[in-house]
Design a protein around this motif. Structure first.
Motif, PDB file in Angstrom:
ATOM      1  N   PRO A 120       0.834  -1.210   0.000  1.00  0.00           N
ATOM      2  CA  PRO A 120       0.000   0.000   0.000  1.00  0.00           C
ATOM      3  C   PRO A 120       0.865   1.255   0.000  1.00  0.00           C
ATOM      4  O   PRO A 120       2.015   1.231   0.440  1.00  0.00           O
ATOM      5  CB  PRO A 120      -0.787  -0.127   1.308  1.00  0.00           C
ATOM      6  N   PRO A 121       0.338   2.364  -0.503  1.00  0.00           N
ATOM      7  CA  PRO A 121       1.086   3.624  -0.478  1.00  0.00           C
ATOM      8  C   PRO A 121       1.418   4.041   0.954  1.00  0.00           C
ATOM      9  O   PRO A 121       0.687   3.737   1.886  1.00  0.00           O
ATOM     10  CB  PRO A 121       0.112   4.620  -1.137  1.00  0.00           C
ATOM     11  N   SER A 122       2.541   4.771   1.094  1.00  0.00           N
ATOM     12  CA  SER A 122       2.947   5.223   2.414  1.00  0.00           C
ATOM     13  C   SER A 122       2.174   6.478   2.813  1.00  0.00           C
ATOM     14  O   SER A 122       1.874   7.325   1.984  1.00  0.00           O
ATOM     15  CB  SER A 122       4.448   5.527   2.425  1.00  0.00           C
ATOM     16  N   SER A 123       1.843   6.558   4.087  1.00  0.00           N
ATOM     17  CA  SER A 123       1.187   7.756   4.617  1.00  0.00           C
ATOM     18  C   SER A 123       2.087   8.433   5.649  1.00  0.00           C
ATOM     19  O   SER A 123       1.622   9.187   6.499  1.00  0.00           O
ATOM     20  CB  SER A 123      -0.156   7.387   5.259  1.00  0.00           C
ATOM     21  N   ALA A 124       3.382   8.155   5.587  1.00  0.00           N
ATOM     22  CA  ALA A 124       4.321   8.673   6.581  1.00  0.00           C
ATOM     23  C   ALA A 124       4.481  10.185   6.460  1.00  0.00           C
ATOM     24  O   ALA A 124       4.303  10.774   5.394  1.00  0.00           O
ATOM     25  CB  ALA A 124       5.675   8.005   6.404  1.00  0.00           C
ATOM     26  N   ASP A 125       4.831  10.805   7.568  1.00  0.00           N
ATOM     27  CA  ASP A 125       5.163  12.220   7.603  1.00  0.00           C
ATOM     28  C   ASP A 125       6.634  12.362   7.215  1.00  0.00           C
ATOM     29  O   ASP A 125       7.517  11.936   7.969  1.00  0.00           O
ATOM     30  CB  ASP A 125       4.927  12.767   9.009  1.00  0.00           C
ATOM     31  N   PRO A 126       6.939  12.943   6.038  1.00  0.00           N
ATOM     32  CA  PRO A 126       8.335  13.041   5.589  1.00  0.00           C
ATOM     33  C   PRO A 126       9.243  13.752   6.587  1.00  0.00           C
ATOM     34  O   PRO A 126      10.384  13.330   6.796  1.00  0.00           O
ATOM     35  CB  PRO A 126       8.233  13.818   4.274  1.00  0.00           C
ATOM     36  N   THR A 127       8.750  14.811   7.208  1.00  0.00           N
ATOM     37  CA  THR A 127       9.585  15.567   8.153  1.00  0.00           C
ATOM     38  C   THR A 127       9.959  14.713   9.358  1.00  0.00           C
ATOM     39  O   THR A 127      11.129  14.672   9.778  1.00  0.00           O
ATOM     40  CB  THR A 127       8.856  16.837   8.614  1.00  0.00           C
ATOM     41  N   ALA A 128       8.990  14.007   9.910  1.00  0.00           N
ATOM     42  CA  ALA A 128       9.247  13.161  11.074  1.00  0.00           C
ATOM     43  C   ALA A 128      10.162  11.999  10.706  1.00  0.00           C
ATOM     44  O   ALA A 128      11.079  11.645  11.470  1.00  0.00           O
ATOM     45  CB  ALA A 128       7.925  12.639  11.642  1.00  0.00           C
ATOM     46  N   TYR A 129       9.927  11.420   9.527  1.00  0.00           N
ATOM     47  CA  TYR A 129      10.759  10.278   9.135  1.00  0.00           C
ATOM     48  C   TYR A 129      12.197  10.723   8.867  1.00  0.00           C
ATOM     49  O   TYR A 129      13.151  10.050   9.271  1.00  0.00           O
ATOM     50  CB  TYR A 129      10.182   9.591   7.895  1.00  0.00           C
ATOM     51  N   MET A 130      12.362  11.855   8.215  1.00  0.00           N
ATOM     52  CA  MET A 130      13.714  12.335   7.927  1.00  0.00           C
ATOM     53  C   MET A 130      14.470  12.646   9.216  1.00  0.00           C
ATOM     54  O   MET A 130      15.670  12.380   9.327  1.00  0.00           O
ATOM     55  CB  MET A 130      13.676  13.565   7.020  1.00  0.00           C
ATOM     56  N   GLN A 131      13.786  13.185  10.198  1.00  0.00           N
ATOM     57  CA  GLN A 131      14.436  13.459  11.474  1.00  0.00           C
ATOM     58  C   GLN A 131      14.861  12.161  12.152  1.00  0.00           C
ATOM     59  O   GLN A 131      15.953  12.079  12.738  1.00  0.00           O
ATOM     60  CB  GLN A 131      13.496  14.245  12.402  1.00  0.00           C
TER      61      GLN A 131
ATOM     62  N   MET B 119      20.737   3.255   1.946  1.00  0.00           N
ATOM     63  CA  MET B 119      20.063   1.967   1.735  1.00  0.00           C
ATOM     64  C   MET B 119      19.288   1.517   2.966  1.00  0.00           C
ATOM     65  O   MET B 119      18.236   0.892   2.860  1.00  0.00           O
ATOM     66  CB  MET B 119      21.078   0.900   1.329  1.00  0.00           C
ATOM     67  N   LYS B 120      19.819   1.825   4.136  1.00  0.00           N
ATOM     68  CA  LYS B 120      19.116   1.466   5.368  1.00  0.00           C
ATOM     69  C   LYS B 120      17.813   2.248   5.520  1.00  0.00           C
ATOM     70  O   LYS B 120      16.850   1.754   6.125  1.00  0.00           O
ATOM     71  CB  LYS B 120      20.005   1.734   6.589  1.00  0.00           C
ATOM     72  N   ALA B 121      17.798   3.473   4.980  1.00  0.00           N
ATOM     73  CA  ALA B 121      16.672   4.375   5.231  1.00  0.00           C
ATOM     74  C   ALA B 121      15.549   4.262   4.206  1.00  0.00           C
ATOM     75  O   ALA B 121      14.373   4.482   4.534  1.00  0.00           O
ATOM     76  CB  ALA B 121      17.177   5.818   5.262  1.00  0.00           C
ATOM     77  N   ILE B 122      15.885   3.944   2.958  1.00  0.00           N
ATOM     78  CA  ILE B 122      14.877   4.024   1.894  1.00  0.00           C
ATOM     79  C   ILE B 122      13.847   2.885   1.986  1.00  0.00           C
ATOM     80  O   ILE B 122      14.135   1.812   2.464  1.00  0.00           O
ATOM     81  CB  ILE B 122      15.524   4.045   0.494  1.00  0.00           C
ATOM     82  N   PHE B 123      12.655   3.239   1.530  1.00  0.00           N
ATOM     83  CA  PHE B 123      11.526   2.313   1.415  1.00  0.00           C
ATOM     84  C   PHE B 123      10.980   1.844   2.762  1.00  0.00           C
ATOM     85  O   PHE B 123      10.279   0.833   2.822  1.00  0.00           O
ATOM     86  CB  PHE B 123      11.896   1.092   0.562  1.00  0.00           C
ATOM     87  N   LYS B 124      11.271   2.569   3.820  1.00  0.00           N
ATOM     88  CA  LYS B 124      10.789   2.151   5.142  1.00  0.00           C
ATOM     89  C   LYS B 124       9.825   3.144   5.766  1.00  0.00           C
ATOM     90  O   LYS B 124       9.318   2.907   6.867  1.00  0.00           O
ATOM     91  CB  LYS B 124      11.972   1.942   6.092  1.00  0.00           C
ATOM     92  N   ALA B 125       9.562   4.267   5.108  1.00  0.00           N
ATOM     93  CA  ALA B 125       8.631   5.255   5.648  1.00  0.00           C
ATOM     94  C   ALA B 125       7.225   4.677   5.601  1.00  0.00           C
ATOM     95  O   ALA B 125       6.758   4.216   4.560  1.00  0.00           O
ATOM     96  CB  ALA B 125       8.697   6.562   4.852  1.00  0.00           C
ATOM     97  N   GLU B 126       6.548   4.659   6.731  1.00  0.00           N
ATOM     98  CA  GLU B 126       5.201   4.072   6.803  1.00  0.00           C
ATOM     99  C   GLU B 126       4.241   5.023   7.510  1.00  0.00           C
ATOM    100  O   GLU B 126       4.635   5.858   8.291  1.00  0.00           O
ATOM    101  CB  GLU B 126       5.259   2.736   7.552  1.00  0.00           C
TER     102      GLU B 126
ATOM    103  N   ASP C 161       8.668  22.042  -2.665  1.00  0.00           N
ATOM    104  CA  ASP C 161       7.626  22.605  -1.816  1.00  0.00           C
ATOM    105  C   ASP C 161       6.463  21.628  -1.594  1.00  0.00           C
ATOM    106  O   ASP C 161       5.779  21.694  -0.575  1.00  0.00           O
ATOM    107  CB  ASP C 161       7.092  23.909  -2.421  1.00  0.00           C
ATOM    108  N   THR C 162       6.214  20.772  -2.568  1.00  0.00           N
ATOM    109  CA  THR C 162       5.169  19.749  -2.448  1.00  0.00           C
ATOM    110  C   THR C 162       5.766  18.396  -2.791  1.00  0.00           C
ATOM    111  O   THR C 162       6.834  18.309  -3.404  1.00  0.00           O
ATOM    112  CB  THR C 162       3.993  20.051  -3.386  1.00  0.00           C
ATOM    113  N   ASN C 163       5.057  17.337  -2.440  1.00  0.00           N
ATOM    114  CA  ASN C 163       5.596  15.982  -2.624  1.00  0.00           C
ATOM    115  C   ASN C 163       6.974  15.865  -1.967  1.00  0.00           C
ATOM    116  O   ASN C 163       7.949  15.418  -2.598  1.00  0.00           O
ATOM    117  CB  ASN C 163       5.695  15.614  -4.108  1.00  0.00           C
ATOM    118  N   LEU C 164       7.053  16.260  -0.710  1.00  0.00           N
ATOM    119  CA  LEU C 164       8.333  16.221  -0.013  1.00  0.00           C
ATOM    120  C   LEU C 164       8.873  14.793   0.033  1.00  0.00           C
ATOM    121  O   LEU C 164       8.127  13.847   0.299  1.00  0.00           O
ATOM    122  CB  LEU C 164       8.172  16.761   1.410  1.00  0.00           C
ATOM    123  N   PRO C 165      10.161  14.599  -0.236  1.00  0.00           N
ATOM    124  CA  PRO C 165      10.735  13.252  -0.166  1.00  0.00           C
ATOM    125  C   PRO C 165      10.790  12.751   1.266  1.00  0.00           C
ATOM    126  O   PRO C 165      10.918  13.528   2.210  1.00  0.00           O
ATOM    127  CB  PRO C 165      12.134  13.437  -0.750  1.00  0.00           C
ATOM    128  N   TYR C 166      10.704  11.443   1.421  1.00  0.00           N
ATOM    129  CA  TYR C 166      10.820  10.840   2.747  1.00  0.00           C
ATOM    130  C   TYR C 166      12.260  10.912   3.244  1.00  0.00           C
ATOM    131  O   TYR C 166      12.507  11.044   4.433  1.00  0.00           O
ATOM    132  CB  TYR C 166      10.346   9.392   2.712  1.00  0.00           C
TER     133      TYR C 166
END
Length: 380
Positions: free
Chosen positions: A99-110, A373-380, A314-319
């Motif tokens: 399923p598509p991710s609904s993660a908050d990019p700002t929180a995940y990046m931190q 590599m450890k970080a990508i594809f894990k934002a949920e 500004d939009t579609n912020l990366p995870y």
């Protein structure tokens, strides 16, 4: 394994006919003996293979009629029905996409920023194979000719699953083989991280960025050559990505798509990622070369692929948006940090990784890839 009497009887009935049935579909599904036709002889080979094991990997792959990564009685039933004329084409079991991710990019990046390290554990760089390497040829609509890429498939790759895709770009004068150099540790990091459960199993595509209708290779540090690298944006999104998604078990959507690269490849990863954040949910760059924004280095004046004001999301912020640079990089100098400074000024959240003593080589690439590599594809 025992078959029910009706199936065994049908097999015997089918074998009475040796009239070839030419497959109306592509590839070698059902053609276990490799003679270009799907006949009762293939049914016999399938039956023997299910009972006693297949004599070759090609035959076993051809016997996977529904392409779910397994060879079972259900495949043989389809094969038999095809030979008997009861069906005109094979059915395929569609894999279930995540399923598509609904993660908050700002929180995940931190969260990723807090877990970063410049010290890569030795066991993560120990030489290991990461599944299978396949060299592909695809038609580039931008270059109007065939281009090449390498595809690294993970151990246990199965068409019944869907894998996220990481695109890795090479440096200037390089090609799809450059990042396979052991000094970059692409295969070792991917394999060891996946084996230890610290990274997702992924399809890794090693690109050939140079995209020109008139030339196959960069000739020097010229504006025309840098524009040919920038043209990879259209080649990647318009030709290479559709090829990968059509021919491999690739998960689609920005949450399943990442890009990074080294030197010129890092520059293009930044340019492509910032230009198309709707496509790439994860963006990285190791020792990115100048030229995304206007600048001058020892080789040339760079007019910039975009202005400093345009270098923002500004939009579609990366995870994850990660840039890595070394303090002793004698090739691109402080340009990686300048990208970090511009993004900071423009209010675009990102991770800046500085490697003390790092140069324009694996000393920066390896820690970048390890963390990325450890970080990508894990934002949920």
């Amino acid at each position: 394994m025992q078959f029910k009497k009706p199936l065994a009887l049908l097999c015997c009935t089918a074998l009475l006919s040796t009239q070839p049935v030419i497959a109306a579909h592509a590839a070698a599904r059902g053609d276990l003996d490799g003679d270009g036709a799907v006949t009762a002889f293939d049914v016999a080979i399938a039956k023997k293979g299910l009972l006693r094991g297949f004599s070759s990997g090609d035959a076993e792959k051809a016997a996977d009629i529904n392409e779910d990564g397994k060879t079972e009685v259900s495949d043989m039933i389809q094969l038999l029905r095809f030979v008997m004329g009861q069906i005109s084409q094979f059915e395929v079991t569609e894999p279930v996409a995540p399923p598509p991710s609904s993660a908050d990019p700002t929180a995940y990046m931190q969260k990723i920023r807090e877990s970063m390290t410049n010290n890569v554990p030795a066991e993560m760089t120990a030489q290991t194979a990461y599944g299978k390497v396949e060299t592909i040829s695809y038609y580039s609509k931008t270059a109007e000719k065939q281009k090449s890429a390498n595809v690294l498939l993970p151990d246990g790759y199965s068409t019944s699953e869907r894998y996220p895709v990481l695109y890795i770009n090479h440096g200037i004068f390089g090609d799809h083989n450059s990042m396979l150099d052991e000094g970059m540790k692409v295969r070792s990091l991917a394999g060891n991280l996946a084996n230890k459960g610290e990274a997702k199993k992924m399809i890794i595509v090693l690109t050939s960025m140079y995209t020109s209708k008139t030339s196959d290779q960069c000739s020097g540090f010229t504006l025309a050559d840098t524009l040919a690298y920038d043209a990879f944006l259209d080649d990647l999104t318009g030709s290479l990505m559709p090829y990968i998604e059509s021919n491999y078990a690739a998960a689609t959507g920005r949450e399943n798509t990442a890009i990074t690269g080294f030197s010129m490849g890092g520059r293009e990863a930044l340019y492509i990622g910032v230009s198309r954040p709707d496509v790439f949910g994860y963006i990285g760059a190791a020792c990115p070369a100048p030229g995304v924004t206007p600048g001058k280095d020892m080789f040339m004046d760079h007019p910039g692929s975009m202005t400093e004001q345009e270098f923002r999301i500004d939009t579609n912020l990366p995870y994850v948006f990660m840039i890595t640079g070394g303090t002793n990089d004698g090739v691109v100098g402080t340009f990686p940090q300048s990208y970090h400074n511009i993004l900071t000024t423009n209010g675009t959240d990102h991770i800046w990784q500085e490697i003390q003593g790092g140069g324009h080589d694996g000393s920066c690439v390896v820690p970048h890839l390890y963390n990325y590599m450890k970080a990508i594809f894990k934002a949920e």
